[in-house]
Design a protein around this motif. Structure first.
Motif, mmCIF file in Angstrom:
data_model
loop_
_atom_site.group_PDB
_atom_site.id
_atom_site.type_symbol
_atom_site.label_atom_id
_atom_site.label_comp_id
_atom_site.label_asym_id
_atom_site.label_seq_id
_atom_site.Cartn_x
_atom_site.Cartn_y
_atom_site.Cartn_z
ATOM 1 N N GLY A 16 -0.188 9.378 22.515
ATOM 2 C CA GLY A 16 0.550 8.338 23.231
ATOM 3 C C GLY A 16 2.018 8.680 23.398
ATOM 4 N N ASN A 17 2.882 7.800 22.868
ATOM 5 C CA ASN A 17 4.325 7.997 23.011
ATOM 6 C C ASN A 17 4.909 8.907 21.940
ATOM 7 O OD1 ASN A 17 4.281 6.396 20.744
ATOM 8 N ND2 ASN A 17 5.292 4.625 21.680
ATOM 9 N N GLY A 18 4.056 9.490 21.112
ATOM 10 C CA GLY A 18 4.521 10.420 20.090
ATOM 11 C C GLY A 18 5.055 9.773 18.835
ATOM 12 N N MET A 19 4.950 8.453 18.749
ATOM 13 C CA MET A 19 5.436 7.738 17.571
ATOM 14 C C MET A 19 4.280 7.489 16.590
ATOM 15 S SD MET A 19 8.592 7.492 18.161
ATOM 16 C CE MET A 19 9.105 6.336 16.882
ATOM 17 N N PRO A 20 4.589 7.294 15.303
ATOM 18 C CA PRO A 20 3.545 7.016 14.312
ATOM 19 C C PRO A 20 2.718 5.802 14.723
ATOM 20 C CG PRO A 20 5.637 7.440 13.231
ATOM 21 C CD PRO A 20 5.938 7.329 14.699
ATOM 22 N N ASN A 21 1.397 5.896 14.573
ATOM 23 C CA ASN A 21 0.513 4.800 14.978
ATOM 24 C C ASN A 21 -0.487 4.443 13.895
ATOM 25 O OD1 ASN A 21 -1.934 6.598 15.350
ATOM 26 N ND2 ASN A 21 -0.544 7.515 16.848
ATOM 27 N N GLY A 22 -0.313 5.024 12.704
ATOM 28 C CA GLY A 22 -1.225 4.729 11.612
ATOM 29 C C GLY A 22 -2.299 5.760 11.407
ATOM 30 N N ARG A 23 -2.472 6.692 12.356
ATOM 31 C CA ARG A 23 -3.448 7.771 12.194
ATOM 32 C C ARG A 23 -2.851 8.859 11.309
ATOM 33 N NH1 ARG A 23 -4.329 5.482 17.064
ATOM 34 N NH2 ARG A 23 -6.472 5.362 17.875
ATOM 35 N N GLY A 32 0.810 -1.209 0.000
ATOM 36 C CA GLY A 32 0.000 0.000 0.000
ATOM 37 C C GLY A 32 0.845 1.263 0.000
ATOM 38 N N LEU A 33 0.382 2.284 -0.721
ATOM 39 C CA LEU A 33 1.116 3.543 -0.815
ATOM 40 C C LEU A 33 0.590 4.604 0.137
ATOM 41 C CD1 LEU A 33 1.528 3.834 -4.707
ATOM 42 C CD2 LEU A 33 3.102 2.824 -3.023
ATOM 43 N N ALA A 34 -0.591 4.407 0.684
ATOM 44 C CA ALA A 34 -1.177 5.391 1.600
ATOM 45 C C ALA A 34 -0.938 4.941 3.035
ATOM 46 C CB ALA A 34 -2.670 5.534 1.332
ATOM 47 N N LYS A 35 0.093 5.492 3.647
ATOM 48 C CA LYS A 35 0.442 5.094 5.011
ATOM 49 C C LYS A 35 0.821 6.314 5.850
ATOM 50 C CE LYS A 35 2.199 0.510 3.757
ATOM 51 N NZ LYS A 35 3.324 -0.449 3.882
ATOM 52 N N ALA A 36 0.602 6.191 7.154
ATOM 53 C CA ALA A 36 1.018 7.222 8.104
ATOM 54 C C ALA A 36 1.960 6.560 9.100
ATOM 55 C CB ALA A 36 -0.192 7.815 8.803
ATOM 56 N N ASN A 37 3.062 6.051 8.593
ATOM 57 C CA ASN A 37 3.973 5.248 9.415
ATOM 58 C C ASN A 37 5.322 5.915 9.663
ATOM 59 O OD1 ASN A 37 4.877 5.050 6.793
ATOM 60 N ND2 ASN A 37 5.214 2.833 6.831
ATOM 61 N N LEU A 38 5.406 7.218 9.366
ATOM 62 C CA LEU A 38 6.649 7.946 9.594
ATOM 63 C C LEU A 38 6.387 9.167 10.472
ATOM 64 C CD1 LEU A 38 8.066 7.988 5.931
ATOM 65 C CD2 LEU A 38 8.862 6.539 7.819
ATOM 66 N N PRO A 39 7.406 9.617 11.233
ATOM 67 C CA PRO A 39 7.249 10.886 11.929
ATOM 68 C C PRO A 39 6.964 11.972 10.869
ATOM 69 C CG PRO A 39 9.227 9.735 12.680
ATOM 70 C CD PRO A 39 8.718 9.001 11.471
ATOM 71 N N TRP A 40 6.151 12.965 11.139
ATOM 72 C CA TRP A 40 5.709 13.336 12.469
ATOM 73 C C TRP A 40 4.260 12.948 12.764
ATOM 74 C CZ3 TRP A 40 9.701 14.582 15.233
ATOM 75 C CH2 TRP A 40 10.836 15.087 14.602
ATOM 76 N N TYR A 41 3.736 11.991 12.039
ATOM 77 C CA TYR A 41 2.400 11.495 12.340
ATOM 78 C C TYR A 41 2.405 10.915 13.763
ATOM 79 C CZ TYR A 41 1.070 12.068 7.479
ATOM 80 O OH TYR A 41 0.784 12.613 6.248
ATOM 81 N N GLY A 42 1.351 11.214 14.523
ATOM 82 C CA GLY A 42 1.235 10.672 15.868
ATOM 83 C C GLY A 42 2.030 11.404 16.928
ATOM 84 N N ILE A 43 2.600 12.541 16.602
ATOM 85 C CA ILE A 43 3.474 13.242 17.547
ATOM 86 C C ILE A 43 2.750 13.635 18.837
ATOM 87 C CG2 ILE A 43 3.031 15.506 16.498
ATOM 88 C CD1 ILE A 43 5.931 16.243 17.136
#
Length: 366
Positions: free
Chosen positions: A60-67, A46-57
């Motif tokens: 929770g722990n500020g890491m990417p979580n898929g949102r 899949g090409l549509a991902k939110a798996n890199l910073p700064w997503y999720g900052i």
């Protein structure tokens, strides 16, 4: 990537449960990137991902979580306010029968649409029909664990959220590479979408969905990406008119369907006006930017996605948009609060229905 305002909530009421169930009321969420909590991270191609910073900052722990956001989604916020557990992503390896009954499941997938053909250039994503098929598989697991009667009660007491549609326009109909763009005109495409969604909601009812919330679309023509691509530097009016037409058609369809199907409590939530006003008058709501993303590549536009080398705005709470497509958590909170106020959501309202008819299990088509 997919756009952002699409879908915004709505429904509740109580069907009835023929069998009592000693289980929590949970949510089953069907949607796109506005509701995805990590499913696309597990789609290898899949090409549509939110798996890199700064997503999720800001989550929770500020890491990417898929949102596809810096923090919580609208569905997260409404569920939190109602005291409901956050549904686990369907593809999360931790998902088991026990977590399903404790937390529910989120099937949302960035790039997904009401139509199977929507978002094909993302290579992998779950369309709504596919999400319904996955839900059927979930039901089979629960029936095998607790039996038919108890599982029927569990699924009929649950809350269902359906929040898709923007991709069907922005990543399908409005792109000339898709055949839908020349097969339909604006009115006939909205009718096609609405009829397809009606079939899908009927399928969900047949699978036990009694308390159903359907999100409407926001002003899709005013997201940062659309502003950058506009020849006038303003909102794309045709795109916004399509969102309004979709909201009118789906609102009527949902209300009609809810009155026709047995024990159905279907509601349509429309936050178009408040989102449009937020974008037009951000200072009125405490924001100072509504036309560019907080996470960007500086002057290079469109940025398309947020990545580790992107620059962040100084105050995320003052920006309406997180990236070129999706709102910030601050904007999501305003949208969610508007829906909560309009619909009067609370957990108590979900616990007062005592009976329901047996569910049938039609198979998804398409």
């Amino acid at each position: 990537m997919r756009p952002p305002f699409r879908s915004i909530l709505v429904t509740i009421v109580l069907g009835v449960v023929f069998f009592r169930c000693d289980c929590e009321i949970v949510q089953f969420i069907f949607g796109d990137s506005l509701s995805d909590v990590g499913n696309n991270n597990y789609l290898s191609k899949g090409l549509a991902k939110a798996n890199l910073p700064w997503y999720g900052i800001d989550f929770g722990n500020g890491m990417p979580n898929g949102r596809f956001c810096n923090g919580r989604t609208v569905a997260d916020i409404i569920g939190d306010d109602m005291g409901l557990p956050r549904p686990t992503a369907f593809l999360d390896p931790s998902l088991t029968e026990d977590t399903i009954m404790q937390n529910g499941v989120n099937y949302a997938s960035g790039g997904g649409g009401i139509l199977n053909e929507t978002g094909t250039y993302f290579i992998q994503r779950f369309s709504l029909y596919r999400q319904i098929e996955l839900f059927q598989g979930t039901q089979d697991l629960i029936v095998a664990k607790v039996g038919h009667d108890k599982s029927q009660s569990f699924f009929q007491q649950a809350l269902y959220v359906v929040a898709l549609g923007s991709n069907d326009f922005i990543n399908n109909y409005l792109m000339p590479v898709y055949s839908d763009s020349w097969t339909y005109n604006d009115d006939s495409f909205v009718e096609y979408l609405t009829q397809t969604l009606q079939t899908q909601l009927t399928l969900l009812h047949g699978l036990g969905a009694r308390h159903l919330m359907v999100f409407g679309l926001g002003p899709m023509g005013c997201i940062p990406l659309q502003l950058v691509l506009s020849t006038t530097s303003g909102c794309q009016e045709r795109t916004n008119k399509l969102a309004l037409s979709f909201n009118r058609a789906v609102s009527k369809m949902v209300n009609d369907l809810g009155s026709q199907l047995p024990n159905a409590s279907f509601t349509f939530g429309d936050a178009y006006d408040v989102v449009n006003d937020l974008i037009s008058n951000p200072s009125k709501y405490g924001f100072n930017n509504s036309d560019s993303p907080c996470c960007s590549w500086g002057k290079i536009r469109p940025a398309l996605t947020c990545i580790p080398v992107s620059k962040l705005c100084k105050d995320r709470s003052k920006y309406v948009f997180w990236d070129e497509y999706h709102p910030t958590e601050s904007a999501n909170m305003l949208i969610a609060n508007e829906l909560i106020k309009k619909m009067g959501f609370n957990k108590t309202s979900l616990t007062q229905a005592p009976t329901a008819s047996p569910a049938v299990s039609p198979s998804p088509q398409g």
